[in-house]
Design a protein around this motif. Structure first.
Motif, mmCIF file in Angstrom:
data_model
loop_
_atom_site.group_PDB
_atom_site.id
_atom_site.type_symbol
_atom_site.label_atom_id
_atom_site.label_comp_id
_atom_site.label_asym_id
_atom_site.label_seq_id
_atom_site.Cartn_x
_atom_site.Cartn_y
_atom_site.Cartn_z
ATOM 1 N N LEU A 64 -41.678 31.998 22.483
ATOM 2 C CA LEU A 64 -42.198 30.743 23.006
ATOM 3 C C LEU A 64 -43.154 30.083 22.020
ATOM 4 O O LEU A 64 -43.128 28.864 21.815
ATOM 5 C CB LEU A 64 -42.917 30.983 24.333
ATOM 6 N N LYS A 65 -43.974 30.895 21.408
ATOM 7 C CA LYS A 65 -44.940 30.365 20.443
ATOM 8 C C LYS A 65 -44.217 29.748 19.246
ATOM 9 O O LYS A 65 -44.573 28.655 18.776
ATOM 10 C CB LYS A 65 -45.881 31.481 19.980
ATOM 11 N N ALA A 66 -43.193 30.456 18.758
ATOM 12 C CA ALA A 66 -42.435 29.953 17.612
ATOM 13 C C ALA A 66 -41.707 28.658 17.980
ATOM 14 O O ALA A 66 -41.680 27.693 17.200
ATOM 15 C CB ALA A 66 -41.433 31.006 17.149
ATOM 16 N N GLN A 67 -41.129 28.619 19.190
ATOM 17 C CA GLN A 67 -40.419 27.416 19.633
ATOM 18 C C GLN A 67 -41.369 26.221 19.753
ATOM 19 O O GLN A 67 -41.054 25.114 19.325
ATOM 20 C CB GLN A 67 -39.731 27.690 20.979
ATOM 21 N N THR A 68 -42.529 26.466 20.328
ATOM 22 C CA THR A 68 -43.492 25.386 20.500
ATOM 23 C C THR A 68 -43.976 24.853 19.151
ATOM 24 O O THR A 68 -44.094 23.645 18.952
ATOM 25 C CB THR A 68 -44.687 25.861 21.334
ATOM 26 N N ALA A 69 -44.267 25.766 18.231
ATOM 27 C CA ALA A 69 -44.707 25.356 16.897
ATOM 28 C C ALA A 69 -43.617 24.523 16.217
ATOM 29 O O ALA A 69 -43.911 23.531 15.535
ATOM 30 C CB ALA A 69 -45.043 26.587 16.060
ATOM 31 N N TRP A 70 -42.366 24.914 16.427
ATOM 32 C CA TRP A 70 -41.238 24.191 15.833
ATOM 33 C C TRP A 70 -41.136 22.790 16.428
ATOM 34 O O TRP A 70 -40.974 21.810 15.719
ATOM 35 C CB TRP A 70 -39.963 24.981 16.080
ATOM 36 N N LEU A 71 -41.257 22.701 17.745
ATOM 37 C CA LEU A 71 -41.178 21.404 18.410
ATOM 38 C C LEU A 71 -42.356 20.512 18.049
ATOM 39 O O LEU A 71 -42.221 19.284 17.955
ATOM 40 C CB LEU A 71 -41.114 21.592 19.928
ATOM 41 N N ASP A 72 -43.542 21.117 17.854
ATOM 42 C CA ASP A 72 -44.741 20.359 17.511
ATOM 43 C C ASP A 72 -44.617 19.643 16.168
ATOM 44 O O ASP A 72 -45.370 18.720 15.880
ATOM 45 C CB ASP A 72 -45.969 21.273 17.498
ATOM 46 N N THR A 73 -43.674 20.090 15.345
ATOM 47 C CA THR A 73 -43.476 19.420 14.058
ATOM 48 C C THR A 73 -42.782 18.073 14.233
ATOM 49 O O THR A 73 -42.676 17.290 13.284
ATOM 50 C CB THR A 73 -42.627 20.290 13.110
ATOM 51 N N GLY A 74 -42.265 17.823 15.448
ATOM 52 C CA GLY A 74 -41.544 16.575 15.694
ATOM 53 C C GLY A 74 -40.141 16.588 15.144
ATOM 54 O O GLY A 74 -39.506 15.538 15.006
ATOM 55 N N VAL A 75 -39.614 17.781 14.872
ATOM 56 C CA VAL A 75 -38.331 17.911 14.219
ATOM 57 C C VAL A 75 -37.181 17.323 15.040
ATOM 58 O O VAL A 75 -36.163 16.886 14.488
ATOM 59 C CB VAL A 75 -38.050 19.398 13.891
ATOM 60 N N LEU A 76 -37.339 17.279 16.362
ATOM 61 C CA LEU A 76 -36.250 16.803 17.204
ATOM 62 C C LEU A 76 -36.340 15.314 17.555
ATOM 63 O O LEU A 76 -35.487 14.810 18.286
ATOM 64 C CB LEU A 76 -36.193 17.620 18.505
ATOM 65 N N LYS A 77 -37.366 14.630 17.060
ATOM 66 C CA LYS A 77 -37.529 13.224 17.418
ATOM 67 C C LYS A 77 -36.336 12.377 17.017
ATOM 68 O O LYS A 77 -35.978 11.412 17.693
ATOM 69 C CB LYS A 77 -38.803 12.681 16.772
ATOM 70 N N GLU A 78 -35.719 12.736 15.889
ATOM 71 C CA GLU A 78 -34.576 11.966 15.411
ATOM 72 C C GLU A 78 -33.254 12.689 15.639
ATOM 73 O O GLU A 78 -32.190 12.180 15.301
ATOM 74 C CB GLU A 78 -34.735 11.662 13.913
ATOM 75 N N ALA A 79 -33.327 13.883 16.202
ATOM 76 C CA ALA A 79 -32.111 14.681 16.393
ATOM 77 C C ALA A 79 -31.455 14.318 17.721
ATOM 78 O O ALA A 79 -31.657 14.982 18.738
ATOM 79 C CB ALA A 79 -32.441 16.166 16.352
ATOM 80 N N ASP A 80 -30.691 13.243 17.728
ATOM 81 C CA ASP A 80 -30.044 12.806 18.961
ATOM 82 C C ASP A 80 -28.540 12.640 18.765
ATOM 83 O O ASP A 80 -27.888 11.834 19.427
ATOM 84 C CB ASP A 80 -30.641 11.484 19.440
ATOM 85 N N GLY A 81 -28.006 13.419 17.796
ATOM 86 C CA GLY A 81 -26.573 13.333 17.524
ATOM 87 C C GLY A 81 -25.742 13.769 18.716
ATOM 88 O O GLY A 81 -26.113 14.682 19.452
ATOM 89 N N LYS A 82 -24.611 13.082 18.904
ATOM 90 C CA LYS A 82 -23.717 13.421 20.006
ATOM 91 C C LYS A 82 -22.630 14.369 19.507
ATOM 92 O O LYS A 82 -22.132 14.235 18.396
ATOM 93 C CB LYS A 82 -23.094 12.151 20.580
ATOM 94 N N ALA A 83 -22.279 15.309 20.363
ATOM 95 C CA ALA A 83 -21.286 16.309 19.991
ATOM 96 C C ALA A 83 -19.916 15.666 19.782
ATOM 97 O O ALA A 83 -19.548 14.722 20.477
ATOM 98 C CB ALA A 83 -21.190 17.382 21.068
ATOM 99 N N SER A 84 -19.183 16.205 18.824
ATOM 100 C CA SER A 84 -17.799 15.780 18.623
ATOM 101 C C SER A 84 -16.948 16.414 19.722
ATOM 102 O O SER A 84 -17.415 17.283 20.474
ATOM 103 C CB SER A 84 -17.304 16.240 17.253
ATOM 104 N N ALA A 85 -15.707 15.992 19.817
ATOM 105 C CA ALA A 85 -14.811 16.565 20.829
ATOM 106 C C ALA A 85 -14.654 18.066 20.617
ATOM 107 O O ALA A 85 -14.693 18.855 21.574
ATOM 108 C CB ALA A 85 -13.452 15.873 20.769
ATOM 109 N N GLN A 86 -14.527 18.473 19.346
ATOM 110 C CA GLN A 86 -14.402 19.900 19.052
ATOM 111 C C GLN A 86 -15.720 20.623 19.311
ATOM 112 O O GLN A 86 -15.735 21.761 19.778
ATOM 113 C CB GLN A 86 -13.949 20.103 17.611
#
Length: 362
Positions: free
Chosen positions: A226-248
């Motif tokens: 949980l600590k590692a996940q929170t630290a990772w999210l706190d970097t803002g790494v997912l702010k631009e990660a909104d890609g949509k999955a391909s059919a595959q």
């Protein structure tokens, strides 16, 4: 819905809820509550369970043992894949050798027929045959055919020589492949031995822990993730990660989701159990896009993408040695087969050190 599917869905929803908690930046983490000692509880004296730093060291040691087992598992899987390819090459070479032997036999029969025809003419050169012929005109008419026959014989002998050379090369290649196969067998056996040693050491280490210690250890592991996940999210790494999955990619995610709750078994690639790369390779095979079998090969051979560009279905590679892989399912979560003793589960994508992201269907 059957009870088995309902149980898996419940487990998945529980895990997703845990991931949702992870998505809240700045979550605080408290140290595990110390267990009561004999002195404070008034119970009979007994060995004091490891606490605090001591139990953290236990967790770190177990992590090292299972990581070493994961590295050895990747080596085993790689050796297994090479053995399959080498065996297929040996079979193909054997087929070529059989075909070459049949061709050579046919050519020898043709050469024998040519030699017998020459024997019937007495082996005389064309000039002598011309002088001794009762009908020189008829001989001259056939001289062209004789010349063609000589050229055909020469071509036949050349083809025999080439076929014999090919057979020798096929035999040499087969011998080399057998040597590689034997070396691969030894490498696979060594990797298997190391896996078993590391897992056995980890299990023996865990077996010495009391029930309360195991429970506290599990909490420590959960808190570390949980600590590692929170630290990772706190970097803002997912702010631009909104890609949509391909059919595959969607198909790969559906496959991985259907495996939730199945046990981790090293070297396994389904359908009842999986190791980490066994799960990801089978997920993408089910999506109609085969990928390399091992996490290290997936890292080396598939297209790398930035984390900000990742989308569901991409593979996240972990640790500096690329010894672990998981399938990204979106919203900062992964599905993966963690390690021996665990089952295919949902976890935070940042709960382990990320090496990078690869895209099978780039």
């Amino acid at each position: 819905m059957g009870t088995g599917k309902r149980g898996l869905l419940t487990a998945a929803l529980t895990a997703v809820c845990a991931v949702t908690v992870l998505a809240a930046p700045g979550t605080a983490f408290a140290a595990p509550t110390p267990l009561p000692t004999a002195a404070s509880s008034g119970s009979p004296a007994s060995p004091t369970p490891p606490r605090g730093k001591d139990l953290e060291q236990v967790r770190e040691k177990l992590d090292r043992l299972y990581h070493a087992a994961a590295v050895a598992t990747d080596a085993y899987n790689a050796a297994e894949e090479k053995a399959k390819k080498q065996s297929a090459e040996i079979v193909a070479l054997a087929k070529k050798i059989v075909e070459g032997q049949q061709k050579l036999k046919k050519l020898k029969n043709q050469a024998g027929a040519s030699a017998r025809a020459q024997y019937r003419t007495g082996g005389l050169p064309p000039t002598a045959q011309f002088l001794l012929s009762d009908d020189p005109g008829q001989f001259l008419d056939g001289a062209g055919l004789v010349l063609q026959g000589q050229q055909a014989t020469k071509k036949l002998l050349g083809e025999m020589a080439r076929t014999q050379k090919e057979l020798r090369e096929y035999a040499d290649d087969a011998s080399a492949q057998w040597k590689k196969l034997e070396a691969g067998r030894k490498a696979k056996a060594a990797a298997k031995k190391k896996i078993e040693q590391q897992i056995a050491a980890a299990k023996e280490f865990e077996s010495k822990l009391e029930k309360e210690e195991k429970e506290r250890l599990a909490k420590l592991e959960e808190q570390a993730a949980l600590k590692a996940q929170t630290a990772w999210l706190d970097t803002g790494v997912l702010k631009e990660a909104d890609g949509k999955a391909s059919a595959q990619g969607k198909k790969a995610v559906r496959f991985a989701s259907a495996q939730l709750g199945k046990p981790y078994v090293w070297g396994a690639e389904g359908p009842e159990s999986f190791d980490c790369s066994g799960l990801t390779s089978q997920a993408w095979a089910a999506a109609g896009h085969p990928v390399p079998r091992t996490s290290q090969a997936q890292w080396k051979q598939l297209k790398h993408v930035d984390i900000k560009d990742m989308r569901p279905g991409d593979l996240i590679i972990y640790f500096d040695d690329a010894s672990h892989v998981a399938l990204y399912v979106g919203d900062g979560a992964i599905i993966h087969a963690p390690r021996p003793g665990r089952t295919v589960t949902v976890a935070g994508a940042g709960s382990m050190p990320i090496l990078g992201v690869v895209r099978p269907d780039a």
